[in-house]
Design an enzyme around this catalytic site. Structure first.
Site: not given
Length: 335
Positions: A254, A42, A323, A192, A13, A256
């Protein structure tokens, strides 16, 4: 030119999708290819017109009109998710899928949702990725070449990646984060179902290591984590809300969990595993709100400059991108 491998340093993320989109537009990359486990993570990018793009299967490089996007053979494919993204983003004629990709099928999703260990203990997204990967390892999964609906997209992505990288730029977009890696995390079972390092991303797409130009490791200024597992320096939810830095998962929605600072030891470990040559430091505006929307190096504030120095020291690589906000153009290029 070669390939740039985009990898997340921590728990995901971090804005890898935005970084991939930025590089595709800036460098007019002919090809972006998705690495990682599958559709259990995602990416989201807010375009300059305010449109929010959310993707789970395809890399975000398609935001540059001249970029073809592909899915490497090590990535699980959900045909329904893929078809939805092709239609939603109008990508007919611009998508390639390796015929050797294993498929996520409805039974895989159902099995995970019925698994209390995955859902309650691990905090899995229960999108069928682990079950599909298990079937693939046991050699009973169907592959993309077995699904007629995927026929228009099929090719040998590994061959295409290496062919393009010899003369042009290939962006390899990883997924999730290094510290969620199945074989490298000390936090098992809160991981994962595969590895999320630069080397794993290269393997997922069949990239010859000699063609790697850079490993761009994305470091989230204030790390986040979705689901279970430890998060050093975790902030109370009320503090996150008070500071206006709350975030929500792309796949599940959900909240974070959010840390108040980087864990320098873990960042150094991630750098050891990935060997970054460049760093993208993301969500800088969550460290200092005065950075929100900055697009020029002259706007870098003292707290962010101090963070840049710390991250460069801990990773041994230069920070080349900052960013600074949700928009695609909210980026400072320091190269």
């Amino acid at each position: 030119m070669g390939a740039v491998v985009i990898v997340d340093a921590l728990w995901g993320d971090s804005g890898k999708g935005k970084v991939c989109a930025h590089l595709a537009v800036r460098d007019k990359a002919p090809l972006a290819v998705r690495a990682g486990v599958g559709t259990n993570a995602g990416a989201s990018v807010t375009l300059d017109d305010g449109t929010l793009v959310r993707a789970r299967q395809l890399p975000t490089g398609w935001i540059n009109p001249g970029t073809t996007v592909a899915v490497g053979s090590g990535v699980l494919v959900d045909p329904t998710v893929l078809a939805g993204e092709v239609a939603r983003f109008d990508l007919d004629g611009r998508v390639l899928v390796d015929g050797r990709c294993a498929l996520i099928e409805p039974g895989h999703v159902e099995a995970e949702r019925a698994d209390a260990h995955l859902a309650a203990t691990v905090g899995s997204t229960c999108t069928g990725n682990g079950a599909a990967r298990a079937d693939f390892v046991l050699r009973r999964a169907r592959q993309a070449r077995d699904e007629p609906a995927l026929a228009p997209y099929l090719t040998d992505v590994a061959r295409h990646v290496n062919d393009v990288a010899r003369d042009g730029l290939v962006l390899v977009e990883g997924s999730q984060g290094t510290l969620l890696s199945l074989a490298f995390s000390d936090e098992y079972p809160y991981t994962t179902s595969g590895n999320c390092t630069a080397a794993a991303a290269m393997d997922d797409v069949g990239l010859n290591w000699r063609l790697v130009q850079d490993v761009l490791m994305v470091v989230k200024a204030l790390p986040t984590r979705v689901g279970e597992g430890p998060l050093p320096y975790e902030l109370p939810e009320e503090e996150v809300l008070r500071r206006g830095i709350a975030e929500y998962g792309v796949v599940t929605g959900r909240p974070r969990r959010k840390a108040g600072r980087l864990d320098r030891e873990l960042l150094g470990y991630a750098a050891m595993l990935n060997g970054p040559t460049q760093i993208a430091l993301t969500f800088c505006d969550h460290v200092d709100p005065a950075m929100r929307g900055a697009r020029d190096a002259g706007a870098i504030t003292a707290p962010v400059r101090a963070l840049i120095e710390q991250v460069e020291h801990d990773t041994g690589a230069p920070v080349v991108l900052l960013d600074t906000g949700p928009g695609l153009s909210d980026m400072i290029d320091l190269r």
